[in-house]
Design a protein around this motif. Sequence first.
Motif, PDB file in Angstrom:
ATOM      1  N   ARG A   6       8.281   2.681  -7.215  1.00 56.85           N
ATOM      2  CA  ARG A   6       6.961   3.421  -6.610  1.00 56.85           C
ATOM      3  C   ARG A   6       7.213   4.267  -5.546  1.00 56.85           C
ATOM      4  O   ARG A   6       7.726   3.871  -4.434  1.00 56.85           O
ATOM      5  N   ARG A  46       5.655   7.247  -2.829  1.00 63.72           N
ATOM      6  CA  ARG A  46       4.402   7.330  -1.994  1.00 63.72           C
ATOM      7  C   ARG A  46       3.363   8.163  -2.773  1.00 63.72           C
ATOM      8  O   ARG A  46       3.842   9.261  -3.386  1.00 63.72           O
ATOM      9  N   SER A  99       0.938  -1.196  -0.045  1.00 67.87           N
ATOM     10  CA  SER A  99      -0.005   0.001  -0.097  1.00 67.87           C
ATOM     11  C   SER A  99       0.901   1.182  -0.019  1.00 67.87           C
ATOM     12  O   SER A  99       1.334   1.577   0.871  1.00 67.87           O
ATOM     13  N   PHE A 100       1.193   1.829  -1.268  1.00 68.78           N
ATOM     14  CA  PHE A 100       1.967   2.866  -1.127  1.00 68.78           C
ATOM     15  C   PHE A 100       0.878   4.402  -1.557  1.00 68.78           C
ATOM     16  O   PHE A 100       1.253   5.478  -1.753  1.00 68.78           O
ATOM     17  N   LEU A 123      -0.425  10.277  -2.475  1.00 69.19           N
ATOM     18  CA  LEU A 123      -1.112  10.926  -1.566  1.00 69.19           C
ATOM     19  C   LEU A 123      -2.576  10.768  -2.323  1.00 69.19           C
ATOM     20  O   LEU A 123      -2.561  11.549  -3.274  1.00 69.19           O
ATOM     21  N   ILE A 167      -1.796   6.424   0.228  1.00 71.09           N
ATOM     22  CA  ILE A 167      -2.312   7.189   1.517  1.00 71.09           C
ATOM     23  C   ILE A 167      -3.474   7.999   1.291  1.00 71.09           C
ATOM     24  O   ILE A 167      -3.426   8.756   0.652  1.00 71.09           O
TER      25      ILE A 167
END
Lengths: 151, 259
Positions: free
Chosen positions: B50, B52, A45-46, B54, A48
């Motif tokens: 990859r 992060r 799970s990257f 948001l 958020i």
Amino acid sequence: QGRPVRRKLRGLDSETKKQLEEEEKKIISDEHWYLDLPELKEKESFIIEERSFMPCEDLLYGRMSFKGFNLEIEKLMIQMNARYKTKEMEEEDTMEADVSEEEMARRYETLVGTIGKKFQKKRDQRILQDEDENSNVTPNKTKKMFLKPQD
Amino acid sequence: LAGITAAIMAAALAEERVGQVVLPGDLLLLPAQPEEDGERLRLGPVAAPRGRLLCGPGLRRGRAGLVVTKCGLLRCRGAPGLAYWVDTQQRRYVPVKGDHVIGIVTSKTGDFFKVDVGGSEQASLSFLAFEGATKRNRPNVQVADLIYGQFVVANKDMEPEMVCIDSSGRANGMGVIGQEGLLFKVSLGLIRKLLAPDCEIIQDLGQLYPFELVFGMNGRIWVKAKTVQQTLIVANILEACEHMTAEQRKQAVAKVLEN
């Protein structure tokens, strides 16, 4: 009463008995207590999820003052808005120490010895005196006596 | 079959849809992620590392990418801290943790105040949540005072709670807002537009005369200037900003400067 079920099945064939037993086992086995769903794979799970707009849009601080109407707010404006942008810079700066670390280490080294001596008896103190940092035992320095001047 | 084709047509790369109108139910694919399940991806070489991502308001994490839940324009923010969100327009505020809002104290019961923030429920504000407040030293807050604070608890299952203090215990401008001034309500999108880093509206208004502004993310703005007329002028310009073009606004400000 607590009679086992098998007694009641006395009249039936042994085959049907076995079948019934197997069915019972099937119903009440360990798998019974797990849901029959396919295994959900845990994906990396990257992503958020975020419900607030603040981290997305980099909004400014909500209180503002112009042309010196409220000086405290104007100071706050500079502080809060700058904090946002130079957050990384602040983390990199380290406080300049007044005393260097080596000196601190040296001080503490001797300090431990000094305080330690306080709690030792007289005999131990004399013994301690002889030992050097290199733990070489140096002989006691002989007291200087009055030397008669030679003619 | 018609449903499947419709779903496939609604799915597109997130990058391509930036700046376009998206509707709830649209699927946004992310790069290096096929529509099939993840197993096939692992067999082949990984395309890009990859980072992060948001997933902001209006989007949810779906199986094959991001799913849109609100209608609006899709926005994105670049490489470090890649973020996608939907720019929606609404007037009704939903409390979100971390948002700074302006609230009106409606009642004072025992150890905490009830504050109206424009949401479905009133938020509770403990009297200890002010800078330098102790059990003996209570803050001077009366009913009908204006409070600028932030939410610490805000979800759909619990009553929202707000505080006027930050994580290190300092007020940082939060707390009771002064006595005079005018409070009015605008849409949430306008607040975000005004709080954007390089907002021309605020820069233009700042040239007029000294005044003070407080923006609450719940759509409330508080203005205070030296005279009532100046306060009203600023309030009117801010309210009308939503529907004026940049030129009209500059004309309005220039007119005020002349007077």
